[in-house]
Enzyme design. Structure first.
Site, PDB file in Angstrom:
ATOM      1  N   PRO A  81       0.823  -1.218   0.000  1.00  0.00           N
ATOM      2  CA  PRO A  81       0.000   0.000   0.000  1.00  0.00           C
ATOM      3  C   PRO A  81       0.855   1.264   0.000  1.00  0.00           C
ATOM      4  CG  PRO A  81      -0.265  -1.233   2.077  1.00  0.00           C
ATOM      5  CD  PRO A  81       0.657  -2.035   1.211  1.00  0.00           C
ATOM      6  N   GLY A  83       2.184   4.969   0.701  1.00  0.00           N
ATOM      7  CA  GLY A  83       2.092   6.017   1.727  1.00  0.00           C
ATOM      8  C   GLY A  83       1.536   5.516   3.044  1.00  0.00           C
ATOM      9  N   GLY A  85       3.548   3.659   5.362  1.00  0.00           N
ATOM     10  CA  GLY A  85       4.625   3.276   6.287  1.00  0.00           C
ATOM     11  C   GLY A  85       5.131   1.869   6.065  1.00  0.00           C
ATOM     12  N   SER A  89       7.900   3.157  -1.332  1.00  0.00           N
ATOM     13  CA  SER A  89       8.844   3.851  -2.220  1.00  0.00           C
ATOM     14  C   SER A  89      10.153   3.070  -2.318  1.00  0.00           C
ATOM     15  CB  SER A  89       9.093   5.286  -1.760  1.00  0.00           C
ATOM     16  OG  SER A  89       9.593   5.292  -0.446  1.00  0.00           O
ATOM     17  N   ALA A  91      10.472  -0.206  -1.904  1.00  0.00           N
ATOM     18  CA  ALA A  91      10.197  -1.424  -2.688  1.00  0.00           C
ATOM     19  C   ALA A  91      10.236  -1.089  -4.179  1.00  0.00           C
ATOM     20  CB  ALA A  91       8.841  -2.004  -2.295  1.00  0.00           C
ATOM     21  N   ASP A 132      14.650   1.301   4.915  1.00  0.00           N
ATOM     22  CA  ASP A 132      13.595   0.722   4.066  1.00  0.00           C
ATOM     23  C   ASP A 132      14.195   0.067   2.821  1.00  0.00           C
ATOM     24  OD1 ASP A 132      12.163   2.109   5.928  1.00  0.00           O
ATOM     25  OD2 ASP A 132      10.839   3.118   4.519  1.00  0.00           O
TER      26      ASP A 132
HETATM   27  C1  MEV Z   1      10.326   5.394   7.466  1.00  0.00           C
HETATM   28  O1  MEV Z   1       9.876   4.123   7.023  1.00  0.00           O
HETATM   29  C2  MEV Z   1      11.227   5.260   8.646  1.00  0.00           C
HETATM   30  C3  MEV Z   1      11.811   6.564   9.187  1.00  0.00           C
HETATM   31  O2  MEV Z   1      12.674   6.192  10.258  1.00  0.00           O
HETATM   32  C4  MEV Z   1      12.596   7.320   8.134  1.00  0.00           C
HETATM   33  C5  MEV Z   1      13.865   6.595   7.710  1.00  0.00           C
HETATM   34  O3  MEV Z   1      14.361   5.735   8.424  1.00  0.00           O
HETATM   35  O4  MEV Z   1      14.353   6.952   6.634  1.00  0.00           O
HETATM   36  C6  MEV Z   1      10.744   7.498   9.746  1.00  0.00           C
END
Ligand code: MEV
Length: 288
Positions: A81, A83, A85, A89, A91, A132
């Site tokens: 999904p 945006g 969390g 992006s 992936a 990520d």
């Molecule tokens: C985003 O998935 C995780 C954060 O810690 C940002 C990052 O690590 O780049 C908020």
């Protein structure tokens, strides 16, 4: 350069603990999940043609960043999904980088794909830690440190049943990271507390009864950072009232998903049912 059809894949992720603090050099633990983005790239004369069921300008921007604006038809298929969390992006960036490397007979080693994917992730998020992208690429649970040098240690699989509950609100990682940055150094004790919590989780990974409450504690620290929302807090409460060992927002916050750590698959299905009956989009999810 010989061009051919190339394929790539990047996995979505959940951060078990440590988001935001990881941007400032603290450790984080994250794992890939059973959702991914697949890219197939065909050499084709003419302007870049991006084919995807989702109509999102970010997809085209990222594709052009890797493939340029001429000479390719790029098909993108995803069930991560956007945006929320869950690393959509990253992936995408990894899947594009891998497809491009295959299609151009380029370097498909992990360090080369990381180098190719990170500029795309930076374009989306400004100052990403790289967590990520590392998870999307390696598809393993890991303890991650931004560095320099960037370092990740593979962890044993996290076989716990999980439920993802979607607030249906898009979170904006760049804004949330900037929001935390703007509050420093006042919030540094909270970031330090998150870093210490990650080490406690790392030493208790065998025992979900210990990990669960630490995950909920991480959510409270993220609330204190100002990145949770009433909707996310509500989903955490709902999960804890219906059998979760622990629950927290996942990723940058400001929207996106909450995940709940469950004792059994039956508990996970029961939480999903309760959530769905309450009108919440929720699904069971498996860590890779
Ligand atoms: C985003 O998935 C995780 C954060 O810690 C940002 C990052 O690590 O780049 C908020």
């Amino acid at each position: 350069m010989t061009l051919k059809t190339g394929r790539g894949r990047g996995h979505g992720k959940l951060i078990l603990c440590g988001e935001h603090a990881v941007v400032y050099g603290h450790p984080a633990i994250a794992f890939a999940v059973d959702r991914c983005t697949r890219v197939t790239a065909h050499p084709q004369p003419g302007p870049l043609d991006v084919v995807c069921e989702l109509d999102n300008p970010g997809l085209r921007m990222a594709t052009a960043q890797i493939f340029g604006d001429q000479g390719w038809r790029v098909e993108i298929d995803t069930d991560v999904p956007l945006g929320r969390g869950m690393g959509s992006s990253a992936a995408l960036a990894v899947a594009l980088a891998e497809a491009h490397a295959h299609a151009t007979s380029g370097d498909t080693s992990h360090p080369a794909l990381m180098d190719a994917a990170m500029p795309v992730e930076r374009h989306f998020h400004g100052n990403p830690s790289g967590l990520d992208v590392a998870v999307a690429l390696h598809r393993k649970p890991m303890r991650f440190l931004r560095g320099p040098p960037m370092a990740w240690t593979p962890l044993r699989p996290c076989p716990w049943p999980l439920v993802v509950l979607d607030s249906q609100i898009q979170g904006h990682t760049r804004e949330l990271v900037d929001h935390v940055q703007a509050q420093r150094p006042i919030v540094d004790p909270i970031l330090n507390a998150i870093g210490e919590l990650v080490d406690k989780v790392a030493s208790a990974l065998d025992n979900p009864e210990i990990v669960g409450p630490l995950v909920s504690e991480n959510h409270r620290l993220l609330q204190a950072l100002g990145v949770s929302t009433p909707e996310l807090d509500h989903l955490v409460d709902l999960s804890l009232r219906h059998g979760a060992l622990g629950a927290k927002l996942a990723g940058a916050g400001g929207g996106g998903v909450v995940f709940a750590l469950m004792r059994t698959h039956a508990d996970a299905r029961a939480l999903c049912d309760v959530a769905n009956e309450a009108g919440v989009v929720a699904w069971t999810c498996q860590a890779l």
